[in-house]
Design a protein around this motif. Structure first.
Motif, PDB file in Angstrom:
ATOM      1  N   LYS A  84       0.712  -1.150  -0.027  1.00 12.56           N
ATOM      2  CA  LYS A  84       0.053   0.060  -0.067  1.00 12.56           C
ATOM      3  C   LYS A  84       0.833   1.092   0.110  1.00 12.56           C
ATOM      4  CE  LYS A  84      -3.913  -1.853  -0.192  1.00 12.56           C
ATOM      5  NZ  LYS A  84      -4.771  -1.870  -1.156  1.00 12.56           N
ATOM      6  N   GLY A  85       0.149   2.499  -0.149  1.00 12.71           N
ATOM      7  CA  GLY A  85       0.775   3.608  -0.287  1.00 12.71           C
ATOM      8  C   GLY A  85       1.647   4.175  -1.262  1.00 12.71           C
ATOM      9  N   THR A  86       2.555   5.115  -1.145  1.00 14.30           N
ATOM     10  CA  THR A  86       3.298   5.535  -2.134  1.00 14.30           C
ATOM     11  C   THR A  86       4.253   4.654  -2.656  1.00 14.30           C
ATOM     12  OG1 THR A  86       3.163   7.844  -1.401  1.00 14.30           O
ATOM     13  CG2 THR A  86       4.771   7.509  -2.917  1.00 14.30           C
ATOM     14  N   LYS A  87       5.033   3.905  -1.930  1.00 14.22           N
ATOM     15  CA  LYS A  87       6.006   2.878  -2.369  1.00 14.22           C
ATOM     16  C   LYS A  87       4.991   1.868  -2.967  1.00 14.22           C
ATOM     17  CE  LYS A  87       6.367   0.437   2.106  1.00 14.22           C
ATOM     18  NZ  LYS A  87       7.318  -0.249   3.349  1.00 14.22           N
ATOM     19  N   GLY A  88       4.099   1.217  -2.762  1.00 15.49           N
ATOM     20  CA  GLY A  88       3.405   0.393  -3.603  1.00 15.49           C
ATOM     21  C   GLY A  88       3.142   0.911  -5.039  1.00 15.49           C
TER      22      GLY A  88
ATOM     23  N   SER B  18      12.795   0.818   7.558  1.00 12.69           N
ATOM     24  CA  SER B  18      12.621   0.844   9.245  1.00 12.69           C
ATOM     25  C   SER B  18      10.902   1.103   9.500  1.00 12.69           C
ATOM     26  CB  SER B  18      13.427   2.092   9.512  1.00 12.69           C
ATOM     27  OG  SER B  18      12.778   3.170   8.872  1.00 12.69           O
ATOM     28  N   GLU B  19      10.191   1.245   8.638  1.00 11.96           N
ATOM     29  CA  GLU B  19       8.792   1.546   8.924  1.00 11.96           C
ATOM     30  C   GLU B  19       8.110   0.049   9.270  1.00 11.96           C
ATOM     31  OE1 GLU B  19       6.566   3.488   5.792  1.00 11.96           O
ATOM     32  OE2 GLU B  19       8.339   4.896   5.554  1.00 11.96           O
ATOM     33  N   THR B  20       7.261   0.139  10.081  1.00  7.35           N
ATOM     34  CA  THR B  20       6.410  -1.059  10.355  1.00  7.35           C
ATOM     35  C   THR B  20       5.216  -0.700  10.505  1.00  7.35           C
ATOM     36  OG1 THR B  20       8.113  -1.992  12.107  1.00  7.35           O
ATOM     37  CG2 THR B  20       6.008  -2.797  12.232  1.00  7.35           C
ATOM     38  N   SER B  21       4.341  -1.362   9.672  1.00 11.86           N
ATOM     39  CA  SER B  21       3.027  -0.966   9.627  1.00 11.86           C
ATOM     40  C   SER B  21       2.064  -1.722  10.634  1.00 11.86           C
ATOM     41  CB  SER B  21       2.425  -1.566   8.233  1.00 11.86           C
ATOM     42  OG  SER B  21       2.146  -2.991   8.082  1.00 11.86           O
ATOM     43  N   THR B  22       0.886  -1.229  10.753  1.00 12.34           N
ATOM     44  CA  THR B  22       0.052  -1.640  11.959  1.00 12.34           C
ATOM     45  C   THR B  22      -0.049  -3.106  11.985  1.00 12.34           C
ATOM     46  OG1 THR B  22      -1.882  -0.882  11.061  1.00 12.34           O
ATOM     47  CG2 THR B  22      -0.829   0.809  12.607  1.00 12.34           C
ATOM     48  N   GLU B  23      -0.291  -3.493  10.603  1.00 13.86           N
ATOM     49  CA  GLU B  23      -0.653  -4.975  10.584  1.00 13.86           C
ATOM     50  C   GLU B  23       0.533  -5.994  10.763  1.00 13.86           C
ATOM     51  OE1 GLU B  23      -0.093  -5.831   5.769  1.00 13.86           O
ATOM     52  OE2 GLU B  23      -1.791  -4.861   6.259  1.00 13.86           O
ATOM     53  N   ASP B  24       1.698  -5.269  10.775  1.00 18.52           N
ATOM     54  CA  ASP B  24       3.122  -6.197  11.084  1.00 18.52           C
ATOM     55  C   ASP B  24       3.664  -5.963  12.462  1.00 18.52           C
ATOM     56  OD1 ASP B  24       2.906  -6.910   8.347  1.00 18.52           O
ATOM     57  OD2 ASP B  24       4.031  -4.968   7.775  1.00 18.52           O
ATOM     58  N   ARG B  25       2.894  -5.175  13.295  1.00 21.35           N
ATOM     59  CA  ARG B  25       3.257  -5.077  14.702  1.00 21.35           C
ATOM     60  C   ARG B  25       2.716  -6.275  15.456  1.00 21.35           C
ATOM     61  NH1 ARG B  25       1.711   1.135  15.008  1.00 21.35           N
ATOM     62  NH2 ARG B  25       3.601   1.697  13.889  1.00 21.35           N
ATOM     63  N   ILE B  26       3.348  -6.678  16.307  1.00 19.66           N
ATOM     64  CA  ILE B  26       3.152  -7.785  17.369  1.00 19.66           C
ATOM     65  C   ILE B  26       2.724  -7.238  18.596  1.00 19.66           C
ATOM     66  CG2 ILE B  26       3.717  -9.962  18.491  1.00 19.66           C
ATOM     67  CD1 ILE B  26       5.638 -10.437  15.802  1.00 19.66           C
ATOM     68  N   ILE B  27       1.644  -7.326  19.129  1.00 20.28           N
ATOM     69  CA  ILE B  27       1.296  -6.702  20.367  1.00 20.28           C
ATOM     70  C   ILE B  27       1.330  -8.009  21.449  1.00 20.28           C
ATOM     71  CG2 ILE B  27      -0.652  -5.555  21.838  1.00 20.28           C
ATOM     72  CD1 ILE B  27      -1.270  -4.348  19.137  1.00 20.28           C
ATOM     73  N   ASP B  28       2.154  -7.862  22.441  1.00 20.46           N
ATOM     74  CA  ASP B  28       2.184  -8.857  23.411  1.00 20.46           C
ATOM     75  C   ASP B  28       1.270  -8.530  24.618  1.00 20.46           C
ATOM     76  OD1 ASP B  28       2.913 -11.032  24.697  1.00 20.46           O
ATOM     77  OD2 ASP B  28       4.807 -10.423  25.274  1.00 20.46           O
ATOM     78  N   ILE B  29       0.158  -9.210  24.754  1.00 18.25           N
ATOM     79  CA  ILE B  29      -0.492  -8.823  25.852  1.00 18.25           C
ATOM     80  C   ILE B  29      -0.547 -10.225  27.210  1.00 18.25           C
ATOM     81  CG2 ILE B  29      -3.107  -8.561  26.733  1.00 18.25           C
ATOM     82  CD1 ILE B  29      -3.753  -8.476  23.765  1.00 18.25           C
ATOM     83  N   ASN B  30       0.351  -9.484  28.015  1.00 17.61           N
ATOM     84  CA  ASN B  30       0.876 -10.593  29.163  1.00 17.61           C
ATOM     85  C   ASN B  30       0.829  -9.765  30.419  1.00 17.61           C
ATOM     86  OD1 ASN B  30       1.151 -12.861  27.865  1.00 17.61           O
ATOM     87  ND2 ASN B  30       3.207 -12.559  27.379  1.00 17.61           N
TER      88      ASN B  30
END
Length: 94
Positions: free
Chosen positions: A44-48, A82-94
């Protein structure tokens, strides 16, 4: 399958598959616009959009089928960017 929701590994598999399709001789006139469109859907976006234009040009020019445009874009996105999209982030819920 919704390409926007594809995971990082699915995008890599699709990228390799699309690059392999692009290497089939004599389908460039049909594959060039489709590869540009698919590139904009995978990234997505400009780079896409820029990658889609590059993919179209690379596929339409004879003799450039050996360039793995989709795989290069995957490597750029997931290894060098260096960018990490929101879909690629891992959220650890502990």
């Amino acid at each position: 399958m919704n390409l926007r929701d594809a995971s990082k590994n699915k995008k890599l598999i699709l990228s390799i598959l699309f690059d392999a399709i692009g290497m089939i001789p004599f389908i460039d006139i049909l594959w060039a616009p489709l590869s540009g469109y698919l590139m904009t859907k995978l990234y997505k976006g400009t780079k896409g959009k820029l990658a889609g234009i590059f993919s179209f040009i690379e596929e339409i020019i004879p003799g450039t089928d050996f360039i793995p445009t989709f795989t290069i874009m995957w490597v750029y996105t997931y290894v060098f960017s260096s960018e990490t999209s929101t879909e690629d982030r891992i959220i650890d819920i502990n």
